[in-house]
Each structure stands twice: as C-alpha cells, then as structure tokens.
Design an enzyme around this catalytic site. Structure first.
Site, PDB file in Angstrom:
ATOM      1  CD  GLU A 289      47.707  46.355  27.085  1.00 10.87           C
ATOM      2  OE1 GLU A 289      47.629  45.556  28.026  1.00 10.87           O
ATOM      3  OE2 GLU A 289      47.248  47.508  27.155  1.00 10.87           O
ATOM      4  CG  HIS A 315      34.308  17.923  24.758  1.00  5.84           C
ATOM      5  ND1 HIS A 315      33.783  16.729  24.345  1.00  5.84           N
ATOM      6  CD2 HIS A 315      35.336  17.619  25.598  1.00  5.84           C
ATOM      7  CE1 HIS A 315      34.437  15.728  24.926  1.00  5.84           C
ATOM      8  NE2 HIS A 315      35.391  16.247  25.687  1.00  5.84           N
ATOM      9  CE  LYS A 429      44.332  53.343  28.640  1.00  2.00           C
ATOM     10  NZ  LYS A 429      45.649  53.464  29.243  1.00  2.00           N
TER      11      LYS A 429
HETATM   12  O1  PA5 Z   1      49.501  46.179  30.717  1.00  2.00           O
HETATM   13  C1  PA5 Z   1      49.134  47.337  30.846  1.00  2.00           C
HETATM   14  O2  PA5 Z   1      49.923  48.298  30.954  1.00  2.00           O
HETATM   15  C2  PA5 Z   1      47.667  47.667  30.919  1.00  2.00           C
HETATM   16  O3  PA5 Z   1      46.879  46.559  30.641  1.00  2.00           O
HETATM   17  C3  PA5 Z   1      47.323  48.192  32.309  1.00  2.00           C
HETATM   18  O4  PA5 Z   1      47.623  47.228  33.261  1.00  2.00           O
HETATM   19  C4  PA5 Z   1      45.849  48.584  32.437  1.00  2.00           C
HETATM   20  O5  PA5 Z   1      45.534  49.500  31.427  1.00  2.00           O
HETATM   21  C5  PA5 Z   1      45.591  49.204  33.795  1.00  2.00           C
HETATM   22  O6  PA5 Z   1      46.465  50.281  33.980  1.00  2.00           O
HETATM   23  P1  PA5 Z   1      46.731  50.888  35.404  1.00  2.00           P
HETATM   24  O7  PA5 Z   1      47.435  49.886  36.237  1.00  2.00           O
HETATM   25  O8  PA5 Z   1      47.579  52.102  35.153  1.00  2.00           O
HETATM   26  O9  PA5 Z   1      45.404  51.264  35.985  1.00  2.00           O
END
Ligand code: PA5
Length: 463
Positions: A289, A315, A429
């Site tokens: 990410e 494995h 989203k």
């Molecule tokens: O790394 C990130 O920013 C995302 O993976 C968030 O952690 C995830 O979308 C959850 O977001 P939030 O903590 O705002 O609910």
C-alpha cells in the site's frame, strides 16, 4: 546480538545478477539521495511513527486504563481493518503464548483473550460474538479516519448487541481514532466512551506503535514500553545516510535495485518462526500500500510483496521460488534463540528414515531448513537475504517493526512515490459508499469513463 541483516545472497558471485563490487558506490549514492529526500520531507513532520517519545503520555493513559479495568474483561475484540488490525494480529502471534485464546484464565494470568476481526465477513463476526460473554467483553473500535465502512459496520453490529443486552456502551467500548476528526470521536464525546488518540501524523499501516497496536496489546499484558523502547533503538540506528551502516536503507536499496535493475519485483517475506508468521501479512500491507503507486513521472511502479512461512511453504511456494519466473527476492526472517525448544526423541533406531533425526531439536531443524532453503535458492541463482532478530520478545518485535517501517519510508523515496498515501483504494471506497446509499457519494459516477463502451456482462454458470 539484537538484529543482523545478511545480504550475501543478494550479491555476485553468490547469485548472478546480484550486486557486483563495483555497483556499491552508485547504490550508496542513490541511497544518499533517497535519504536526503526523506530527511527533507521529515522536516514537515509527516513521519509521526518515529515520534515515539511524543506518545509517552498516551501510553501512560493506556497503562492507567488497563489498571483501572483490571479483571473486568475475559475478551478483547478489536474492530478494525487493514492498518488498524494487522499490527495487533502480528503482536498477538509474536508476544502472547501460543494458542492464547484457547488457554484458561489462570494460564493467561487473568488477562483477556484477543480477537481481531479484520473483515466484515458475517461468519467471523457471528462466530466471535457467539463465543464471548458480552458482559465480560471490551470491543476496541480502531479507525484512524473514523470513516471506514467495514469498521463502522462492525461497530453498529456490536453496539446493537450491547444495547439489546442492556449493557453500558461506555463500559464495553473503547475507541482509537484521530484526536479531532471523524464519527468515532463525536460518538465517544456524546456517550462517554473511553477514547485514545492516533496522532494525526501517523497513518494506518505505520500505526502499530500508537494505541492502534499498543491498546489491545497492553490489555492482554504485553509490555508496550519494551516494544517502543526496542523501536526507538532501531529508529536511531536507521537514521543515517551511510548505506553500509543503515540496515533499513540496505534492505530498501537492495530490494529496489533487485526490482529496477534485475527484474526481481516480487518480494517474498518468509519468517521461519510461528511467532513471526503474522509479520509477513503485516509487511505485505506496508510494502504494497506504500509503494504500489504512480511515480513522479506518471509511471506505474512498485514491488509485489508475497507472504510465505517456513518450513510450511517449502511444501508449497518454494517450488515456484526455485523454478518459476526469476522475478523474486526472498527475505528469510529468523529468530536467533527459540525460548522453548523441543528435543526430537531417539526412537526407531533401526529405521533409516527416522533414526538420524533423534537428538536434534525442532528449533535446530527449523533453522537448518531455513539455511538449506536459502542455499538451494542461491544455487538456483535466486537472490535472498537473511534478517535475524535476537529473540521474539517485545523489545525485538518493536525493533523489527520499526526496521521495516523505516525501510518502507526509504523505499518510497527510491521508487519516487509518497509512501504515506493510498489514492488507488479511494475509487472502490467511493463506489461502495454510493451503492450503500451514503448521501455524500450520491453524485459518484456509475457509468464507465467518458468515451468508454459499457462492458457486456459475460457470466458462466456452472452446475
Ligand atoms: O494503511 C492504511 O492507511 C489503511 O490500510 C488503513 O489502515 C485502513 O484503510 C483502515 O483505515 P482507518 O484506520 O481509517 O479505519
């Protein structure tokens, strides 16, 4: 020894296409430039995950909350997703005794079990809610933004259950969220629900050392001060611009170089340790990410991280790593000392297939398999590196997680992307919010982009 990084098998002659002796000066220079870019950005205060001292007050607040609620809860259920839950899962696997949730209260020293939802699959939520006693449970709702639909949906389900059982929300909920913004902050203020701050400059996947990870951990008895002390030591050791002395820089630079100069953009994280096995999915989220982006020139860049676990995946995936496309690096992650090793009994002396195992230990076997797999990969010309942590305790885990977060930040500069944002997940989203009827997304375009012909649905029904 606390931590080591052995990169021999990322170099020539150990593997072809590895780093040659005369490549080091240019790699060191490239790293220095990336380091300078990170340092310039750091001055704007965005790398809050490094500011562990600034979070001391929040850790003290957590300690007070844990002391105040001592003995009240048998179960902690974390509601959250992505960066708001993967850290807690990794901490649970590494720092709580094996099968923690299956142990008796006495074996847990009176500490609660820990469940982390990390999804909205009704099967999981129904399952967890069916095994916990609500009057003895605390639900820790974690969302930095306070607006993540999965987490808010989990919360609504839980809140409804609590109210149907006539339980006081303020006794059975705790929130971890932004200090000012978001729906959770407003609900906490309205209903007197205990709330802990995620600093505004700490993003989801970099938040494990904030209350996102430390609140659930502390509720289960994990030493969060040791966790953050180990992390601070690693942070200080990975701030320099000299590639030869910065383990985070070395990890990032060699992975980036393998990708950009040797076509090895698939980065496998392979712990040979059940304690560290959930570091792999945590790292996968962090690396993917943060780095899979459009770069400064508009190019689509970024490595593809892969989670694996040894010896289990010898494995399974190792066949692919050995003989599949030569597009991977493997990072072996091992613990130097296993706390509770088991000797393999000397039985079946007359049976060739078993006799030689007697007298070794299981920890020794795991370690030998790790080194044997690394050697086999090198012989097949496949690059790998070996990360070793001294022990799987809180201090080392904090150090390890900081190491990988620092490496990710530096890799962001090498790939020339912003490691802190995630614009690519926004459209999905928005479309989900629109379909669910969120009023702010009513105007979201449903149709394909202008000029595109809508796709003809093609579905195959089988059976
Ligand atoms: O790394 C990130 O920013 C995302 O993976 C968030 O952690 C995830 O979308 C959850 O977001 P939030 O903590 O705002 O609910």
């Amino acid at each position: 020894m606390a931590f080591t990084l052995d990169v021999t098998s990322m170099t020539e002659p150990a593997v072809p296409a590895g780093v040659r002796d005369d490549d080091w000066p240019s790699l060191a220079e490239r790293f220095r430039a990336a380091h300078a870019a990170v340092t310039a950005v750091a001055a704007t205060g965005v790398y809050g995950y490094r500011e562990l001292e600034a979070q001391a007050a929040e850790r003290a607040k957590i300690a007070a909350f844990v002391a105040e609620t001592d003995g009240q809860y048998d179960d902690v259920v974390v509601l959250g997703i992505g960066g708001s839950s993967l850290g807690a899962i990794a901490l649970r696997s590494a720092l709580l005794p094996t099968a923690w949730n299956a142990r008796t209260a006495a074996e847990r020293d009176g500490r609660p079990r820990l469940h982390v939802l990390d999804n909205v699959d009704p099967r999981t939520i129904t399952g967890v809610l069916s095994i916990v006693a609500l009057p003895r449970t605390i639900f820790v709702v974690i969302s930095k933004s306070g607006g993540t639909i999965e987490t808010l949906a989990q919360y609504l389900v839980v809140r409804d259950r609590l109210s149907r059982e006539g339980l006081d929300a303020a006794q059975h909920l705790a929130f971890v969220t932004d200090p000012v913004k978001g729906a959770l902050r407003a609900i906490a203020a309205r209903d007197g629900i205990p709330v802990f701050d995620v600093p505004p400059n700490v993003g989801g996947r970099f938040s494990v050392l904030s209350p996102v990870g430390t609140l659930p951990a502390a509720l289960c008895g994990i030493d969060i001060d040791a966790l953050c002390t180990g992390a601070a030591v690693m942070r200080d050791a990975t701030m320099g611009s000299d590639l030869a002395h910065n383990a985070a820089g070395l990890f990032a630079t060699l992975q980036w170089r393998a990708h950009e100069q040797a076509g090895q953009g698939q980065h496998v994280m392979m712990p040979y340790s059940d304690a560290l096995r959930d570091i792999a999915p945590w790292f996968v989220q962090l690396w993917a990410e943060s780095l899979g982006k459009v770069d400064a020139d508009g190019l689509h860049v970024g490595p593809t991280p892969i989670a694996s676990v040894g010896a289990t995946d010898q494995h399974s995936q190792v066949q692919l790593f050995m003989e599949g496309p030569a597009d991977k690096t493997v990072t072996f992650l091992r613990v130097d000392a296993s706390a509770d090793d088991v000797e393999i009994p000397r039985l079946e002396a007359g049976e060739k297939a078993l006799a030689f195992l007697g007298g070794h230990t299981l920890g020794e076997l795991l370690d030998i398999e790790c080194r044997a797999t690394a050697s086999a990969l090198a012989r097949a010309g496949r690059p790998s590196m070996m990360m070793t942590v001294g022990a799987s305790d809180a201090w080392h885990l904090g150090g390890l997680m900081m190491w990988l977060m620092q490496a990710t930040t530096l890799a962001g500069a090498l790939y020339r992307v912003n490691p802190l944002d995630q614009p690519g997940v926004e459209l999905g989203k928005r479309l989900a919010n629109k379909e669910l009827g969120h009023p702010d997304y009513a105007g979201e375009a449903e149709a394909p982009r202008a000029g595109q012909v809508p796709p003809t649905p093609r579905r195959l029904r089988v059976g």
